[in-house]
Design a protein around this motif. Structure first.
Motif, short mmCIF file in Angstrom:
data_model
loop_
_atom_site.label_atom_id
_atom_site.label_comp_id
_atom_site.label_asym_id
_atom_site.label_seq_id
_atom_site.Cartn_x
_atom_site.Cartn_y
_atom_site.Cartn_z
N TYR A 56 0.84 -1.13 0.02
CA TYR A 56 0.21 -0.06 -0.12
C TYR A 56 0.98 1.36 -0.06
O TYR A 56 1.18 1.75 1.17
N TYR A 61 -0.63 3.94 -9.35
CA TYR A 61 -1.99 3.67 -9.86
C TYR A 61 -2.51 4.57 -10.76
O TYR A 61 -3.64 4.67 -11.16
N ILE A 83 -6.20 -4.05 -11.46
CA ILE A 83 -6.60 -3.79 -10.15
C ILE A 83 -7.38 -5.07 -9.76
O ILE A 83 -7.33 -5.34 -8.49
N ILE A 85 -4.96 -7.65 -8.22
CA ILE A 85 -4.60 -7.07 -6.97
C ILE A 85 -5.66 -7.68 -5.97
O ILE A 85 -5.51 -8.05 -4.90
N ASP A 136 -7.17 -0.76 -4.12
CA ASP A 136 -5.93 -1.53 -3.72
C ASP A 136 -6.14 -2.26 -2.39
O ASP A 136 -5.67 -2.98 -1.82
#
Length: 452
Positions: free
Chosen positions: A19, A29, A37, A40, A283
């Motif tokens: 993160y 991002y 995405i 993840i 995320d």
């Protein structure tokens, strides 16, 4: 006796890699694809489900629907799982007092708080070290993207005590922004007149909290003639249905930023520097918008309940398809990041009133009466039922500085809400006893007196 301390219970470096914060966040991002995405999210969801099956609450919830572990193979299967909400959590607390059976503590360090109790009895909230620090990180990361700098002085009007809000915002700022943090709290923790003097004396540049009280503090600062010493440049709060321009004008041009989250989930979405919708932190959070009545996914642009899965909370308190009962809609287009964007908080579906066939959200009144010099922006709704006719009526009490016309305001509300309501006026400050604006994180806007 051997046991891990808080910072030994999870891998901090791995958390920061998973993160990212600061420039690393936007770099990762900005151009990410929807497929990337999803990959993840899917990997995190699979780990999360493994933990979920170890928690008695989910074993009961999913088992009651005939779901077995092998039935959910990835994020694509998430709609097979039932949603749950606060009523289910409180039923768990009542059946397994005092904490319920929705956490798996073991020997892991625990951060314990409760919700504010806005919609009833406070709910226990437990965080493991990883879940807590990612929750903190999401707020700190958001603040930094909005423009918070290490040299800023942050004044917080979030409440403390058992309530989670003030504590985790303090942790977010101190752990992830390097800014100086003032834990002023609510008006009952630090009197409003003292708060505005803190702003002036300590060179506060950023204020965070619920906008209702932040707006009230602007009036106190005006009365105390402190604006020549106050240097506020940013307001980061929960604008929701509040008027941004009126809030900024009240604080002499400080820029206001919106974000959204709840106690169970932490920050779900927030504005970026463009202030063009709230970016969902995809995320870390998986957000669904479901029809209020049918529970099916709504089309983009249509309003639905925000149902959240915290992909990162795979330690002691998983959060899988939690219905916040807060409503919003998804925005079109792509903003500065590849994350999807929502319009922000529009009201609560469990606070929705059906008045003569029209769905009415009390929070919508704020935007209809903001930015008027004759009004303070404060109001409270009383819902009443005529015993003889069984007709439901709403009386909206609005604070006026003088010169307001109740019939004219009633027409403004009728046009904006789509249904007729009664309006009565009162002097500035006279709704405070009903809304409890000085003592609550979120002021009360609807009082149901029907006894149903």
């Amino acid at each position: 006796m051997s046991f891990p301390t808080y910072f030994e219970a999870f891998d901090i470096k791995q958390m920061l890699a998973d993160y990212p914060v600061g420039d690393a966040f936007t770099a990762r991002y900005r151009n990410i694809s929807r497929d990337e995405i999803f990959a993840i999210q899917d990997a995190q969801f699979r780990r999360l489900m493994q933990r979920g099956w170890q928690i008695p609450f989910y074993q009961r919830l999913w088992g009651a629907q005939g779901i077995e572990p092998g039935d959910i193979t990835g994020l694509a299967d998430i709609t097979k799982l039932p949603v749950y909400d606060k009523t289910d959590l409180m039923a768990s607390v009542n059946a397994h007092p005092p904490y319920g059976d929705f956490d798996g503590r073991g020997n892991t360090p625990v951060v314990f708080h409760t919700t504010s109790g806005t919609t009833g009895r406070p709910q226990p909230l437990m965080f493991g070290p990883k879940g807590r620090e990612v929750t903190n990180l999401l707020v700190g990361r958001m603040y930094r993207w909005m423009g918070l700098k290490p040299e800023d002085v942050v004044h917080s009007v979030y409440g403390h005590g058992m309530i989670n809000g003030g504590h985790y915002i303090r942790e977010a700022v101190t752990h992830f922004t390097n800014s100086l943090f003032l834990s002023a709290g609510t008006g009952i923790e630090t009197r409003s007149v003292n708060q505005v003097n803190l702003l002036a004396d300590f060179g506060v540049t950023v204020m965070v909290g619920f906008v209702d009280y932040i707006r009230k503090l602007a009036e106190v600062a005006e009365n105390e003639k402190l604006f020549d010493r106050i240097k506020l440049r940013m307001i980061i709060g929960h604008l929701g249905t509040e008027d941004r321009a009126a809030t900024e004008a009240a604080w002499h041009g400080a820029k206001a930023y919106d974000w959204y989250g709840v106690g169970d989930t932490g920050s779900i979405a927030g504005e970026g520097p463009d202030r063009d919708g709230l970016y969902v932190w995809e995320d870390a959070q998986y957000l669904e918008l479901l029809d209020i009545e049918s529970g099916t996914p709504v089309a983009k642009g249509e309003t639905g309940d925000m149902v959240v899965t915290c992909l990162f909370k795979d330690d002691i308190a998983p959060c899988i398809r939690f219905n916040t009962h807060d409503i919003t809609h998804e925005l079109d287009g792509r903003g500065e990041l590849g994350f999807k964007r929502i319009a922000g908080f529009k009201g609560r579906s469990d606070n929705m009133v059906k008045l003569r066939g029209i769905n009415l959200f009390p929070h919508a009144i704020a935007a209809l009466i903001e930015n008027r010099p004759d009004l303070t922006g404060e109001y409270v709704c009383h819902l009443r039922r005529d015993a003889a006719t069984k007709r439901d009526d709403m009386v909206v009490t609005i604070e006026s500085r003088g010169g307001s016309d109740a019939s004219e305001l009633a027409e403004v509300l009728r046009r904006g809400l789509g249904v007729e309501v009664a309006v009565q006026l009162c002097a500035p400050g006279e709704t405070a006893a009903a809304t409890q604006i000085d003592t609550r994180q979120k002021p009360i806007r609807l009082i149901d007196e029907r006894g149903v």
